[in-house]
Design a protein around this motif. Sequence first.
Motif, PDB file in Angstrom:
ATOM      1  N   UNK A  59       0.770  -0.867   0.125  1.00 18.30           N
ATOM      2  CA  UNK A  59       0.170   0.030  -0.052  1.00 18.30           C
ATOM      3  C   UNK A  59       0.752   1.373   0.170  1.00 18.30           C
ATOM      4  N   UNK A  60       0.445   2.203  -0.829  1.00 17.06           N
ATOM      5  CA  UNK A  60       1.173   3.523  -0.827  1.00 17.06           C
ATOM      6  C   UNK A  60       0.997   4.314   0.465  1.00 17.06           C
ATOM      7  N   UNK A  61       1.612   5.295   0.623  1.00 14.20           N
ATOM      8  CA  UNK A  61       1.545   6.327   1.848  1.00 14.20           C
ATOM      9  C   UNK A  61       0.091   6.883   1.895  1.00 14.20           C
ATOM     10  N   UNK A  62      -0.277   7.207   0.603  1.00 12.71           N
ATOM     11  CA  UNK A  62      -1.594   7.854   0.539  1.00 12.71           C
ATOM     12  C   UNK A  62      -2.919   6.919   0.692  1.00 12.71           C
ATOM     13  N   UNK A  63      -2.657   5.612   0.329  1.00  7.89           N
ATOM     14  CA  UNK A  63      -3.637   4.762   0.734  1.00  7.89           C
ATOM     15  C   UNK A  63      -3.863   4.401   2.283  1.00  7.89           C
ATOM     16  N   UNK A  64      -2.464   4.303   2.711  1.00 14.08           N
ATOM     17  CA  UNK A  64      -2.767   4.185   4.383  1.00 14.08           C
ATOM     18  C   UNK A  64      -3.129   5.341   5.043  1.00 14.08           C
TER      19      UNK A  64
ATOM     20  N   UNK B  67       1.827   5.451  12.005  1.00 15.69           N
ATOM     21  CA  UNK B  67       3.011   4.595  12.004  1.00 15.69           C
ATOM     22  C   UNK B  67       3.073   3.262  12.070  1.00 15.69           C
ATOM     23  N   UNK B  68       1.887   2.794  12.708  1.00 12.35           N
ATOM     24  CA  UNK B  68       1.864   1.429  12.720  1.00 12.35           C
ATOM     25  C   UNK B  68       1.523   0.661  11.351  1.00 12.35           C
ATOM     26  N   UNK B  69       0.701   1.213  10.566  1.00 11.45           N
ATOM     27  CA  UNK B  69       0.456   0.497   9.394  1.00 11.45           C
ATOM     28  C   UNK B  69       1.492   0.963   8.357  1.00 11.45           C
ATOM     29  N   UNK B  70       2.365   2.055   8.508  1.00 10.99           N
ATOM     30  CA  UNK B  70       3.416   2.525   7.676  1.00 10.99           C
ATOM     31  C   UNK B  70       4.592   1.493   7.673  1.00 10.99           C
ATOM     32  N   UNK B  71       4.642   0.925   8.919  1.00 11.00           N
ATOM     33  CA  UNK B  71       5.873  -0.065   9.040  1.00 11.00           C
ATOM     34  C   UNK B  71       5.403  -1.468   8.980  1.00 11.00           C
ATOM     35  N   UNK B  72       4.116  -1.613   8.869  1.00  7.99           N
ATOM     36  CA  UNK B  72       3.745  -3.151   8.880  1.00  7.99           C
ATOM     37  C   UNK B  72       3.828  -4.009   7.528  1.00  7.99           C
ATOM     38  N   UNK B  73       4.450  -3.489   6.351  1.00  3.58           N
ATOM     39  CA  UNK B  73       4.026  -3.910   5.012  1.00  3.58           C
ATOM     40  C   UNK B  73       3.011  -4.206   4.756  1.00  3.58           C
ATOM     41  N   UNK B  74       1.881  -3.027   5.041  1.00  2.00           N
ATOM     42  CA  UNK B  74       0.600  -3.035   4.641  1.00  2.00           C
ATOM     43  C   UNK B  74       0.192  -3.357   3.175  1.00  2.00           C
ATOM     44  N   UNK B  75      -0.508  -4.192   2.928  1.00  2.00           N
ATOM     45  CA  UNK B  75      -0.771  -4.628   1.471  1.00  2.00           C
ATOM     46  C   UNK B  75      -1.969  -3.873   0.853  1.00  2.00           C
ATOM     47  N   UNK B  76      -2.261  -3.633  -0.390  1.00  2.00           N
ATOM     48  CA  UNK B  76      -3.419  -3.141  -0.815  1.00  2.00           C
ATOM     49  C   UNK B  76      -4.695  -3.899  -0.286  1.00  2.00           C
TER      50      UNK B  76
END
Length: 271
Positions: free
Chosen positions: A205-210, A241-250
Amino acid sequence: MTSEKPALPAYLDNIRIILTRTSHPSNIGSAARAMKTMGLNKLTIVAPNLMATPMTENPPVFDPEHPQSFKLPEESFILASGAADVLENATIAASLDEALADTTIACALTSRRREITAPLQTPRDLVPELLQAANRGEKVALVFGNETFGLSIEEVQACNRLMTINGNPDYFSLNLAQAVQVVCYEIFSQTGSPMTHLQQEDHAATHEQIKGMVAHMESVMNDIGFFNRRNGERLMRRMQSLFGRANTQTEDIDILRGFFNTVSHRIHKKD
Protein backbone atom coordinates in the motif's frame (compact mmCIF):
# COMPACT_ATOMS: atom_id res chain seq x y z
CA MET A 1 -0.94 -13.46 -10.27
CA THR A 2 2.14 -15.50 -9.34
CA SER A 3 5.60 -15.64 -10.87
CA GLU A 4 6.47 -18.19 -13.54
CA LYS A 5 7.79 -21.49 -12.28
CA PRO A 6 11.59 -21.63 -12.38
CA ALA A 7 13.21 -24.19 -14.66
CA LEU A 8 14.97 -27.11 -13.01
CA PRO A 9 18.78 -27.08 -13.38
CA ALA A 10 19.64 -29.23 -16.40
CA TYR A 11 22.57 -30.85 -14.59
CA LEU A 12 20.15 -32.72 -12.30
CA ASP A 13 19.80 -35.15 -15.22
CA ASN A 14 23.37 -36.23 -14.48
CA ILE A 15 22.39 -37.51 -11.03
CA ARG A 16 20.86 -40.96 -10.76
CA ILE A 17 19.36 -42.92 -7.92
CA ILE A 18 20.27 -46.62 -7.91
CA LEU A 19 18.21 -49.15 -5.98
CA THR A 20 19.88 -52.52 -5.59
CA ARG A 21 18.12 -55.80 -4.87
CA THR A 22 14.96 -54.01 -3.75
CA SER A 23 12.38 -56.41 -2.35
CA HIS A 24 9.14 -54.46 -1.83
CA PRO A 25 7.29 -53.24 -4.95
CA SER A 26 5.83 -50.23 -3.16
CA ASN A 27 9.24 -48.98 -2.07
CA ILE A 28 10.33 -48.62 -5.69
CA GLY A 29 7.24 -46.54 -6.46
CA SER A 30 7.62 -44.43 -3.34
CA ALA A 31 11.28 -43.81 -4.12
CA ALA A 32 10.33 -42.62 -7.62
CA ARG A 33 7.83 -40.21 -6.09
CA ALA A 34 10.47 -38.92 -3.66
CA MET A 35 12.87 -38.36 -6.56
CA LYS A 36 10.49 -36.47 -8.83
CA THR A 37 9.37 -34.25 -5.97
CA MET A 38 12.96 -33.03 -5.77
CA GLY A 39 13.60 -32.66 -9.50
CA LEU A 40 15.40 -35.97 -10.10
CA ASN A 41 14.20 -38.42 -12.72
CA LYS A 42 17.05 -40.84 -13.48
CA LEU A 43 16.35 -44.15 -11.72
CA THR A 44 18.30 -47.39 -12.09
CA ILE A 45 17.05 -50.63 -10.56
CA VAL A 46 19.67 -53.33 -10.06
CA ALA A 47 18.68 -57.00 -9.81
CA PRO A 48 15.28 -56.47 -8.16
CA ASN A 49 14.21 -59.34 -5.92
CA LEU A 50 10.55 -58.59 -5.39
CA MET A 51 8.58 -60.26 -2.64
CA ALA A 52 4.91 -61.22 -2.75
CA THR A 53 2.58 -58.67 -1.17
CA PRO A 54 -1.20 -58.50 -0.74
CA MET A 55 -1.32 -56.25 -3.80
CA THR A 56 1.33 -58.14 -5.79
CA GLU A 57 0.65 -61.81 -5.13
CA ASN A 58 2.77 -62.99 -8.06
CA PRO A 59 5.73 -60.61 -8.35
CA PRO A 60 7.73 -60.58 -11.59
CA VAL A 61 10.95 -62.57 -11.48
CA PHE A 62 14.12 -60.82 -12.57
CA ASP A 63 16.15 -62.55 -15.29
CA PRO A 64 19.77 -61.33 -15.22
CA GLU A 65 20.22 -62.55 -18.79
CA HIS A 66 17.48 -60.21 -20.02
CA PRO A 67 17.31 -57.33 -17.50
CA GLN A 68 15.35 -54.93 -19.70
CA SER A 69 12.52 -57.45 -20.04
CA PHE A 70 11.70 -56.95 -16.34
CA LYS A 71 8.42 -55.07 -15.81
CA LEU A 72 7.49 -53.49 -12.52
CA PRO A 73 4.13 -54.51 -11.03
CA GLU A 74 1.12 -52.21 -10.79
CA GLU A 75 1.77 -51.71 -7.07
CA SER A 76 4.93 -49.77 -7.83
CA PHE A 77 3.08 -47.44 -10.19
CA ILE A 78 0.28 -46.86 -7.69
CA LEU A 79 2.75 -45.79 -4.99
CA ALA A 80 4.62 -43.61 -7.49
CA SER A 81 1.49 -41.47 -7.83
CA GLY A 82 2.36 -38.76 -10.39
CA ALA A 83 5.89 -40.07 -10.89
CA ALA A 84 4.95 -43.01 -13.12
CA ASP A 85 7.20 -41.57 -15.84
CA VAL A 86 10.24 -42.08 -13.59
CA LEU A 87 9.40 -45.79 -13.40
CA GLU A 88 8.59 -46.08 -17.09
CA ASN A 89 11.97 -44.61 -18.00
CA ALA A 90 13.94 -46.49 -15.34
CA THR A 91 17.00 -48.48 -16.38
CA ILE A 92 17.09 -52.11 -15.25
CA ALA A 93 20.59 -53.52 -14.70
CA ALA A 94 21.87 -56.96 -13.81
CA SER A 95 24.75 -55.72 -11.63
CA LEU A 96 25.87 -52.64 -9.76
CA ASP A 97 29.10 -52.52 -11.78
CA GLU A 98 27.00 -52.22 -14.93
CA ALA A 99 24.91 -49.45 -13.38
CA LEU A 100 28.01 -47.51 -12.31
CA ALA A 101 30.01 -47.98 -15.52
CA ASP A 102 29.86 -44.36 -16.69
CA THR A 103 29.86 -42.64 -13.28
CA THR A 104 32.69 -40.66 -11.74
CA ILE A 105 31.23 -40.41 -8.24
CA ALA A 106 29.14 -43.14 -6.61
CA CYS A 107 27.88 -42.69 -3.06
CA ALA A 108 27.05 -45.79 -1.05
CA LEU A 109 24.27 -45.05 1.43
CA THR A 110 24.97 -46.88 4.67
CA SER A 111 24.13 -46.56 8.34
CA ARG A 112 26.37 -49.40 9.56
CA ARG A 113 29.95 -49.45 10.70
CA ARG A 114 32.19 -50.73 7.92
CA GLU A 115 35.66 -52.15 7.73
CA ILE A 116 36.26 -49.70 4.90
CA THR A 117 38.38 -46.75 6.02
CA ALA A 118 36.75 -44.15 3.74
CA PRO A 119 35.18 -41.38 5.85
CA LEU A 120 31.44 -41.32 6.44
CA GLN A 121 29.91 -38.08 5.21
CA THR A 122 26.40 -36.70 5.53
CA PRO A 123 24.32 -35.69 2.50
CA ARG A 124 24.91 -32.04 3.40
CA ASP A 125 28.66 -32.60 3.38
CA LEU A 126 28.78 -34.47 0.08
CA VAL A 127 26.15 -32.73 -2.02
CA PRO A 128 28.29 -29.72 -3.00
CA GLU A 129 30.83 -32.08 -4.57
CA LEU A 130 28.07 -34.04 -6.31
CA LEU A 131 26.48 -30.92 -7.78
CA GLN A 132 29.82 -29.58 -9.00
CA ALA A 133 30.55 -32.86 -10.77
CA ALA A 134 27.07 -33.02 -12.28
CA ASN A 135 27.38 -29.43 -13.44
CA ARG A 136 30.62 -30.38 -15.24
CA GLY A 137 28.68 -33.04 -17.12
CA GLU A 138 29.88 -36.01 -15.07
CA LYS A 139 27.53 -38.82 -14.06
CA VAL A 140 26.87 -39.13 -10.33
CA ALA A 141 25.08 -41.96 -8.51
CA LEU A 142 23.55 -42.49 -5.09
CA VAL A 143 23.28 -46.17 -4.29
CA PHE A 144 20.69 -47.60 -1.90
CA GLY A 145 20.70 -51.22 -0.80
CA ASN A 146 18.12 -53.85 0.03
CA GLU A 147 15.52 -52.86 2.65
CA THR A 148 16.47 -55.64 5.06
CA PHE A 149 20.21 -56.05 4.61
CA GLY A 150 21.34 -52.77 3.09
CA LEU A 151 24.34 -52.76 0.80
CA SER A 152 26.73 -55.70 0.75
CA ILE A 153 30.41 -55.10 1.38
CA GLU A 154 31.04 -55.72 -2.33
CA GLU A 155 28.47 -53.10 -3.31
CA VAL A 156 30.00 -50.58 -0.92
CA GLN A 157 33.46 -51.26 -2.37
CA ALA A 158 32.11 -50.57 -5.86
CA CYS A 159 31.40 -46.99 -4.74
CA ASN A 160 33.98 -44.27 -4.06
CA ARG A 161 32.09 -42.27 -1.42
CA LEU A 162 30.30 -43.29 1.79
CA MET A 163 27.21 -41.31 2.70
CA THR A 164 25.14 -41.71 5.84
CA ILE A 165 22.01 -39.99 7.13
CA ASN A 166 22.77 -39.11 10.72
CA GLY A 167 19.98 -39.63 13.22
CA ASN A 168 18.98 -40.79 16.68
CA PRO A 169 21.63 -43.33 17.77
CA ASP A 170 19.07 -45.06 20.00
CA TYR A 171 16.49 -45.45 17.24
CA PHE A 172 17.31 -45.03 13.58
CA SER A 173 14.81 -46.65 11.25
CA LEU A 174 14.29 -44.87 7.95
CA ASN A 175 12.65 -46.97 5.28
CA LEU A 176 14.04 -46.97 1.75
CA ALA A 177 11.78 -44.27 0.31
CA GLN A 178 12.35 -42.02 3.32
CA ALA A 179 16.10 -42.30 2.89
CA VAL A 180 15.79 -41.47 -0.81
CA GLN A 181 13.64 -38.46 0.07
CA VAL A 182 16.15 -37.10 2.58
CA VAL A 183 19.03 -37.33 0.13
CA CYS A 184 17.07 -35.94 -2.81
CA TYR A 185 15.85 -33.04 -0.70
CA GLU A 186 19.41 -32.14 0.27
CA ILE A 187 20.41 -32.21 -3.38
CA PHE A 188 17.56 -29.97 -4.49
CA SER A 189 17.92 -27.58 -1.56
CA GLN A 190 21.51 -26.86 -2.55
CA THR A 191 20.69 -26.02 -6.17
CA GLY A 192 19.49 -22.61 -5.01
CA SER A 193 16.24 -22.96 -6.91
CA PRO A 194 14.04 -19.93 -6.06
CA MET A 195 10.60 -20.20 -4.45
CA THR A 196 9.14 -17.11 -6.09
CA HIS A 197 6.44 -19.16 -7.83
CA LEU A 198 5.05 -20.11 -4.40
CA GLN A 199 4.80 -16.54 -3.17
CA GLN A 200 2.03 -14.07 -3.85
CA GLU A 201 3.08 -10.92 -5.62
CA ASP A 202 3.72 -8.01 -3.30
CA HIS A 203 1.22 -5.15 -3.63
CA ALA A 204 2.39 -2.80 -0.92
CA ALA A 205 0.00 0.00 0.00
CA THR A 206 1.17 3.53 -0.75
CA HIS A 207 1.52 6.25 1.85
CA GLU A 208 -1.62 7.90 0.46
CA GLN A 209 -3.64 4.67 0.69
CA ILE A 210 -2.59 4.11 4.29
CA LYS A 211 -3.33 7.72 5.16
CA GLY A 212 -6.81 7.44 3.65
CA MET A 213 -7.52 4.21 5.51
CA VAL A 214 -6.36 5.69 8.83
CA ALA A 215 -8.60 8.72 8.25
CA HIS A 216 -11.49 6.34 7.59
CA MET A 217 -10.67 4.51 10.82
CA GLU A 218 -10.58 7.78 12.72
CA SER A 219 -14.00 8.72 11.40
CA VAL A 220 -15.51 5.43 12.54
CA MET A 221 -13.81 5.58 15.94
CA ASN A 222 -15.13 9.09 16.40
CA ASP A 223 -18.66 7.95 15.49
CA ILE A 224 -18.66 5.26 18.18
CA GLY A 225 -17.28 7.61 20.84
CA PHE A 226 -13.89 5.96 21.07
CA PHE A 227 -12.11 9.28 21.63
CA ASN A 228 -14.30 10.47 24.51
CA ARG A 229 -11.58 9.72 27.06
CA ARG A 230 -8.56 9.34 24.80
CA ASN A 231 -6.16 11.62 23.00
CA GLY A 232 -7.37 11.01 19.47
CA GLU A 233 -4.63 12.95 17.70
CA ARG A 234 -1.85 11.02 19.45
CA LEU A 235 -3.56 7.67 18.91
CA MET A 236 -4.05 8.25 15.17
CA ARG A 237 -0.40 9.20 14.76
CA ARG A 238 0.43 5.82 16.26
CA MET A 239 -1.99 4.09 13.87
CA GLN A 240 -0.41 5.85 10.88
CA SER A 241 3.04 4.78 12.08
CA LEU A 242 1.89 1.21 12.79
CA PHE A 243 0.43 0.59 9.33
CA GLY A 244 3.30 2.43 7.67
CA ARG A 245 5.92 0.02 9.01
CA ALA A 246 3.82 -3.16 8.81
CA ASN A 247 4.31 -3.83 5.07
CA THR A 248 0.57 -3.22 4.68
CA GLN A 249 -0.80 -4.57 1.41
CA THR A 250 -3.49 -3.04 -0.76
CA GLU A 251 -5.64 -6.10 0.01
CA ASP A 252 -5.30 -5.32 3.73
CA ILE A 253 -6.49 -1.77 3.07
CA ASP A 254 -9.51 -3.06 1.14
CA ILE A 255 -10.46 -5.46 3.95
CA LEU A 256 -10.18 -2.81 6.67
CA ARG A 257 -12.08 -0.20 4.73
CA GLY A 258 -14.78 -2.73 3.96
CA PHE A 259 -15.03 -3.43 7.70
CA PHE A 260 -15.20 0.29 8.52
CA ASN A 261 -17.97 0.75 5.95
CA THR A 262 -19.97 -2.04 7.57
CA VAL A 263 -19.52 -0.53 11.04
CA SER A 264 -20.56 2.92 9.79
CA HIS A 265 -23.60 1.45 8.07
CA ARG A 266 -24.70 -0.28 11.28
CA ILE A 267 -24.22 2.91 13.34
CA HIS A 268 -26.19 5.11 10.96
CA LYS A 269 -28.89 2.45 10.61
CA LYS A 270 -29.49 2.60 14.38
CA ASP A 271 -29.67 6.39 14.23
